[in-house]
Design a protein around this motif. Structure first.
Motif, PDB file in Angstrom:
ATOM      1  N   ILE A 209       0.841  -1.202   0.000  1.00 50.31           N
ATOM      2  CA  ILE A 209       0.000   0.000   0.000  1.00 50.31           C
ATOM      3  C   ILE A 209       0.877   1.254   0.000  1.00 50.31           C
ATOM      4  N   THR A 210       1.957   1.226   0.785  1.00 49.01           N
ATOM      5  CA  THR A 210       2.878   2.369   0.827  1.00 49.01           C
ATOM      6  C   THR A 210       3.459   2.642  -0.554  1.00 49.01           C
ATOM      7  N   ILE A 211       3.885   1.587  -1.228  1.00 43.86           N
ATOM      8  CA  ILE A 211       4.448   1.733  -2.579  1.00 43.86           C
ATOM      9  C   ILE A 211       3.420   2.358  -3.519  1.00 43.86           C
ATOM     10  N   PHE A 212       2.197   1.810  -3.480  1.00 42.10           N
ATOM     11  CA  PHE A 212       1.144   2.305  -4.371  1.00 42.10           C
ATOM     12  C   PHE A 212       0.879   3.787  -4.146  1.00 42.10           C
ATOM     13  N   ASN A 213       0.665   4.173  -2.885  1.00 41.28           N
ATOM     14  CA  ASN A 213       0.328   5.571  -2.592  1.00 41.28           C
ATOM     15  C   ASN A 213       1.510   6.515  -2.784  1.00 41.28           C
ATOM     16  N   ALA A 214       2.718   6.020  -2.520  1.00 40.83           N
ATOM     17  CA  ALA A 214       3.909   6.857  -2.734  1.00 40.83           C
ATOM     18  C   ALA A 214       4.050   7.200  -4.210  1.00 40.83           C
ATOM     19  N   SER A 226       7.267   8.130   5.154  1.00 39.27           N
ATOM     20  CA  SER A 226       7.218   7.584   6.513  1.00 39.27           C
ATOM     21  C   SER A 226       5.813   7.663   7.088  1.00 39.27           C
ATOM     22  N   ARG A 227       5.177   8.822   6.910  1.00 36.27           N
ATOM     23  CA  ARG A 227       3.821   9.008   7.424  1.00 36.27           C
ATOM     24  C   ARG A 227       2.863   8.000   6.779  1.00 36.27           C
ATOM     25  N   GLU A 228       3.023   7.822   5.484  1.00 36.27           N
ATOM     26  CA  GLU A 228       2.193   6.862   4.758  1.00 36.27           C
ATOM     27  C   GLU A 228       2.418   5.441   5.275  1.00 36.27           C
TER      28      GLU A 228
END
Length: 278
Positions: A209-214, A226-228
């Motif tokens: 999910i972090t990768i996708f949203n980043a 980091s926040r994500e």
């Protein structure tokens, strides 16, 4: 893979096994086709063809493991006709499974099932679950490698990767990476190498999910990513806790590298001198 599913699949595969007069196990290709969820015989024949090539490359005689036979089937009104079938040794079935799509649950199961020479369901279950944990660890490694690359490309350096991953650990466990290592008695090894399968998959999901949203939001700083990552790990933690699973209270499992070496060694030995039809 759930224990109940493993038992069900084991029973299905065992029920289709036959034995020659001298005690060699074999399966009929038409049965295996359905066990592996192939709807068309022609498509399955393509997989068998690849398996025969693999057999030849492993310096085994194809005829020792793949025996062409005929099979009588009903075509209605009491009439029958003969259709082609193949007797497959356990080794042949293993090669067929290895040439199937491992993303299919039944094929992933068969790949390990036919590499195990015992008929004891409980040992099959243990080995399948160990393989699942090894695969989950490898998947997490690949996902974290991708996150590291995203951080490098979008922030101009990947020196922040370890920091971001550590913040994710804290959000998931409610404790720092080092605190969890101390809790589990880990020295000079990654924390993930001792995680149960469910935590490996949970951590992998949060990282995906972090990768996708980043990428989607074009995050350019360590603080943004980091926040994500913290939010995603907290969300996964909340889901686990809501189902009665507290990550920090789970017990450490055996070092994944030891399991991986043992599985590869056992598989190599079990396939070294496969039983033949002749």
């Amino acid at each position: 893979m759930k224990t109940s599913i493993i038992h069900s699949l084991t029973e299905n595969f065992e029920s289709c096994a036959h034995k020659t007069s001298d005690g060699v196990e074999f399966w009929m290709a038409r049965d295996l086709q359905h066990l592996l969820s192939y709807t068309k015989w022609d498509n399955f024949q393509g997989v068998i063809s690849k398996a025969k090539t693999a057999c030849e490359l492993s310096e085994q005689q194809i005829d020792d493991h793949f025996a062409e036979v005929g099979k009588m089937v009903s075509i209605g009104s009491g009439a029958e006709k003969e259709i082609p079938d193949i007797m497959l040794t356990r080794y042949a079935c293993y090669l067929v499974a290895q040439n199937g799509d491992p993303r299919k649950e039944k094929i992933a199961f068969a790949q390990r099932y036919f590499a195990i020479q015992t008929r004891k369901a409980e040992l099959i279950e243990i080995k399948i679950l160990e393989h699942e944990r090894v695969n989950a660890r490898e998947k997490l490694k690949a996902t974290e490698k991708e996150l590291s690359q995203v951080i490098f490309e979008q922030t101009g350096g990947n020196q922040n990767f370890a920091l971001i991953r550590s913040k994710g650990d804290t959000a998931l466990f409610g404790k720092t990476t080092q605190q969890m290592k101390d809790r589990w008695g880990i020295k000079n090894k990654p924390l993930a190498d001792f995680m149960p399968t469910i935590l490996l998959k949970a951590k992998d999901f949060a990282t995906e999910i972090t990768i996708f949203n980043a990428k989607e939001n074009n995050m350019k700083s360590e603080s943004q990513i980091s926040r994500e990552h913290i939010i995603n790990n907290k969300s996964v933690r909340n889901t686990l806790v809501s189902r009665g699973i507290k990550p920090e209270n789970l017990k450490a499992e055996e070092d994944i590298s030891k399991i991986d070496r043992r599985l590869k060694s056992e598989e190599k030995k079990s396939l070294k001198n496969p039983k033949k039809l002749k």
